[in-house]
Design an enzyme around this catalytic site. Structure first.
Site, PDB file in Angstrom:
ATOM      1  N   MET A 153     -10.112  -8.823   6.498  1.00  0.00           N
ATOM      2  CA  MET A 153      -8.925  -8.011   5.905  1.00  0.00           C
ATOM      3  C   MET A 153      -8.191  -9.320   4.959  1.00  0.00           C
ATOM      4  O   MET A 153      -8.115  -9.319   3.603  1.00  0.00           O
ATOM      5  CB  MET A 153      -7.907  -7.714   6.529  1.00  0.00           C
ATOM      6  CG  MET A 153      -7.016  -6.850   6.072  1.00  0.00           C
ATOM      7  SD  MET A 153      -7.742  -5.141   5.665  1.00  0.00           S
ATOM      8  CE  MET A 153      -7.832  -4.262   7.372  1.00  0.00           C
ATOM      9  N   LYS A 154      -7.579 -10.129   5.561  1.00  0.00           N
ATOM     10  CA  LYS A 154      -6.707 -11.407   5.026  1.00  0.00           C
ATOM     11  C   LYS A 154      -7.631 -12.208   3.836  1.00  0.00           C
ATOM     12  O   LYS A 154      -6.693 -12.859   2.955  1.00  0.00           O
ATOM     13  CB  LYS A 154      -6.298 -12.261   6.238  1.00  0.00           C
ATOM     14  CG  LYS A 154      -5.138 -13.079   5.899  1.00  0.00           C
ATOM     15  CD  LYS A 154      -4.500 -13.777   7.051  1.00  0.00           C
ATOM     16  CE  LYS A 154      -4.715 -15.080   7.029  1.00  0.00           C
ATOM     17  NZ  LYS A 154      -4.647 -15.860   8.347  1.00  0.00           N
ATOM     18  N   GLY A 155      -8.805 -12.519   4.029  1.00  0.00           N
ATOM     19  CA  GLY A 155      -9.386 -13.239   3.005  1.00  0.00           C
ATOM     20  C   GLY A 155      -8.983 -14.475   2.898  1.00  0.00           C
ATOM     21  O   GLY A 155      -8.651 -15.236   4.128  1.00  0.00           O
TER      22      GLY A 155
END
Ligand code: B12
Lengths: 518, 261
Positions: B142-144
């Protein structure tokens, strides 16, 4: 000493008491369990070494036999003790018999507890004497040839070949290194046995074996005598064989050992129950043998943000300190880890790093703090990398760190080449000498950026510790509070090697070592 | 007169012959190169001479040992300057790059809606003995990374990140059980070419099980190039500074191209 950071003593005390209760509650769990590696360590300390004909180390052969038969809960010492009493043979001979299939522990006559202890006694005494001889030798060296100034210059060698490591290590000593760490090969932490003999094949590091320890120890003693400075040897008491390696390190006079259950849980996916039990015996050995242990908090900042998550490092240092207290380790042997890992593009990052480094020193005044260099934000721009390392070195001498793991300008590219190490030592020596007493000269502005940063990290660490105390350490790790990495209590490697002790369980070394036996 | 001189100067700096390019120090075609290396010989005049001779053999003329230092135990460190004799024809350079028009996350979502419409399953791991997760997390979670969200945030993509130290067999098993459309492999440790052995092994296993053509297989890591990945039998390779959008664009367009939709 007055706090330059105006830290609240009450908060420090609260954080410490909270960590103490966290460690004590974990210790209750630890005390009820043993592990295959703990039992193999007992065998090694009783003098069992070598392998069978398919190269399985004898300590594994014997312990696996007991595990398979469901007998390990009594502890291997009980079986060896009664075999010595019955057969009048040494632990080594007994292990060989088990391996050859000429001895079945079940065929032995039951033996009284006192007789078991009496039978083991001479082997225990011999083992402790060997370790004491090594500690005395270290003290003797420190008295005669002395040592480098703190922060000690700590470098790594990682060629994969112990003989090549020796070449690199000796050169490093001539360049000024005080501590040489032999990095372990990639897969070793997941091996549930310690390889045997000298090794020349490793990836990103060299196998930790007792023979390799011996080879490097000799080389460093020799080099140390040449330069007139005791050179400390470091390796890893970590992974699935944590306590065994601690025992080997004690016998071969290692001076520093990386030792941190949390590191194994988060970064190698080792089962938390297994490694916390293993950690206890390894720390008892470390404490007894005068080794400085290094904890691995610095690593959290490679997967989590160094600015946002600084308090997790401090909280973990508090917990590691208390685990060490429970294993009877002196403060000077506590190499609590932290790091200079903030994004170099951050405005005032240097001030925050300085604040945190001084904070660690004020909170753990006598610990041998291990300070780690920038790694995550090192890039292929080695010229800028040298400056990042210089900033790190300046913070270190300013804040009075103890073990300075030197940054390499080629960190983002490969394990250190000889010239990288030389440039790193030159960088640190220049800065340490040039700014030696800076810390004593400078005080900080009241409520300025530096004071406020340290106060905030302490406050957040205390809050986190209170949470952990409520939740318990196991669930805290399950929730991913350290390094942003989540690990389940029953997941990871090595859980099958954890066994509940029964009431006859015996580990004769723990009380003796904790009592500082001669 | 003064005017003419100025013109000449301006010409001199802009007249780069792209068919014969050389290193630039402070004037065109001076060929200046700085090198640093160690020789396993004791420090002294002979060592310096050895460094000069070696530098010439590298194609660096008029070598100048500007610094040399005894590193103990019979090793010497050098910094040597020289003028490179070689040139490169810049007009004739070919680089194998992943051939895809990179779309943003939103564009990927729209492309998926228009051309695919069914869940795209992507399984990823840092494999073998490699314990580095930050690279694969940067692509998948998600965070990348650096403000680029990871695949978990992409519309239509189901991203399964198995973490690190994952044996190739286990990765394949997972890919089969979730009917993966693509496999992502991350490799960070490259000492003694462990990554090559490990990456090759995955392709061999996939081929042996007749799975290679059923999935898009991608490798990534700080020392991975598209060219290397292709040589090893991968569909694409991504190195430093690549993000989820590069991978997503490649996987989605490739699925359409191969009619995997
Ligand atoms: C953080 C770190 C660690 C952490 C890892 C924590 C974790 N959970 O990941 C810890 C401390 C645990 C660690 C351990 C080790 N490390 Co390390 N580590 C690093 C470090 C500092 C940063 C790596 C990193 O996170 N980069 C950031 C990410 C985002 O970059 P990236 O991986 O390149 O990913 C990008 C691209 O490559 C690409 N990408 C990556 N994977 C994929 C996959 C796909 C499919 C795609 C499309 C793209 C892609 O996209 C990403 C985003 O742009 C580097 C040094 C450095 N500065 O590079 C050393 C480094 C990688 N480590 C190294 C080594 C040797 C080790 C150890 C083997 C040491 C040892 N002997 O114990 C152990 C690992 C043991 C093991 N079993 O593997 C060496 C590798 C040398 C080499 N070339 O072989 C390095 C270079 C340090 C050094 N100079 O020695 N390490």
């Amino acid at each position: 000493m007055k706090s330059k950071l105006n830290l609240d003593v009450k908060q420090i005390d609260e954080a410490r008491s909270s960590a103490k209760r966290i460690a004590e509650s974990m210790q209750e769990f630890i005390d009820r369990h043993t592990t295959v590696s703990t039992e193999r360590t007992i065998l090694r300390l009783l003098g069992v070494d070598g392998t069978d004909d398919v190269l399985t180390p004898l300590p594994n052969v014997v312990v696996d036999r007991l595990l398979d038969n469901g007998q390990l809960s009594k502890g291997v010492a009980n079986f060896i003790g009664s075999a010595i009493h019955n057969l009048k043979k040494s632990p080594q001979e007994i292990s060989e018999m088990v391996s050859e299939g000429t001895l079945d522990f079940e065929s032995l006559k039951p033996v009284k507890k006192e007789d078991v202890e009496k039978a083991l006694k001479p082997y225990i005494t011999e083992s402790l004497k060997k370790i004491k001889t090594q500690t005395e030798k270290r003290e003797e060296y420190l008295k005669t040839i002395g040592e480098g100034k703190k922060p000690y210059l700590y470098v790594i060698v990682a060629t994969g070949n112990i003989y090549e490591d020796v070449v690199q290590a000796k050169a490093a000593v001539h360049q000024g290194a005080d501590i040489v760490a032999v990095i372990r090969t990639t897969a070793q932490s997941l091996l549930d046995y310690v390889p045997f003999g000298a090794t020349t094949e490793g990836f990103g590091g060299t196998y930790a074996t007792q023979e390799n320890f011996k080879i490097m120890r000799e080389a460093l003693d020799e080099a140390g005598e040449e330069v007139g400075r005791y050179i400390r040897l470091c390796n890893y008491s970590s992974g699935l064989c944590m306590p065994e390696i601690a025992a080997m390190g004690a016998l071969e006079r290692l001076d520093v050992m990386l030792n941190d259950a949390l590191y194994g849980i988060l970064f190698r996916d080792i089962n938390m129950q297994r490694t916390l039990v293993d950690q206890f015996f390894s720390r008892v050995i470390i404490g007894y043998s005068g080794v400085i242990f290094n904890s691995g908090e610095d690593n959290y900042l490679t997967t989590a943000d160094a600015f946002e998550e600084a308090h997790t490092v401090l909280a973990s240092q508090f917990i590691n300190e208390q685990f060490a207290v429970l294993a009877n380790i002196k403060e000077e042997q506590m190499g609590l880890g932290h790091a200079f890992e903030m994004d170099p593009d951050m405005e005032n990052g240097f001030l925050y790093e300085l604040a945190q480094a001084i904070m660690a020193r004020e909170i753990f005044p006598r610990a041998s703090l291990k300070y780690m260099p920038p790694t995550k934000f090192m890039t292929g721009n080695i010229f800028r990398g040298a400056i990042q390392d210089a900033m790190f070195n300046l913070v270190s001498v300013w804040s009075g760190q103890s073990l300075q793991l030197l940054g390499m300008l080629t960190e983002a590219i490969h394990t250190p080449h000889m010239q990288d190490r030389y440039l790193a030592i030159e960088n640190a020596s220049y800065i340490f000498n040039n700014a030696r007493n800076l810390g004593e000269e400078i005080e900080f502005k009241e409520n300025g950026i530096i004071q406020k940063r340290a106060q905030k990290v302490l406050k957040d660490a205390r809050a986190l510790l209170m949470d952990i105390e409520k939740e318990g350490l196991f669930s805290t790790i399950e929730q991913g509070k350290f390094g942003g990495v989540k690990r389940p209590r029953d997941g990871g490697k090595g859980l099958l090697g954890v066994v509940v002790k029964n009431e006859d369980y015996l580990n004769p070394f723990i009380p003796l070592m904790m009592g500082g036996a001669k | 007169m003064a005017q003419k001189k100025k013109e000449e100067k301006m010409v001199a700096t802009s007249k780069v012959d792209l068919t014969q390019v050389k290193p630039y120090g402070d004037s065109l075609n001076d060929g200046m190169v700085e090198t640093a290396f160690t020789l396993p010989v004791p420090h002294g005049e002979e060592a310096n001479e050895a460094a000069r001779i070696l530098t010439k053999k590298m194609g660096l003329m008029e070598p100048n040992v500007v610094y040399s230092k005894d590193m103990g135990s019979g090793y010497t460190f050098f910094v040597v300057y020289g003028k490179c004799v070689h040139t490169v024809d810049f007009t004739n350079i070919k680089v194998t790059k992943v051939e895809v028009d990179v779309m943003s996350r939103e564009e990927c979502g729209a492309y998926w809606e228009k051309n695919i419409g069914r869940p795209v399953v992507i399984v990823g791991a840092s494999t073998g003995t490699d314990a580095h997760t930050v690279g694969i997390d940067a692509i998948m979670n998600m965070k990348g990374f650096h403000g680029h969200f990871g695949l978990e945030r992409y519309k239509g993509i189901e991203a399964i990140n198995m973490g690190s130290q994952v044996p190739n067999e286990q990765l394949i098993e997972k890919a089969v059980s979730v009917k993966a459309d693509a496999i992502l492999v991350s490799q960070t440790v490259t000492q003694k070419d462990v990554h090559i052995t490990n990456l090759t092994n995955l392709i061999e296993l996939l081929e042996a099980e007749g799975l290679r053509d059923k999935m898009i297989v991608i490798a990534g890591g700080p020392r991975i190039s598209h060219e290397l990945a292709q040589e090893l039998g991968y569909d694409a390779g991504f190195g430093p500074n690549s993000y989820a959008e590069d991978t997503a664009s490649f996987v989605l367009t490739e699925m359409v191209k191969r009619k995997m939709v």
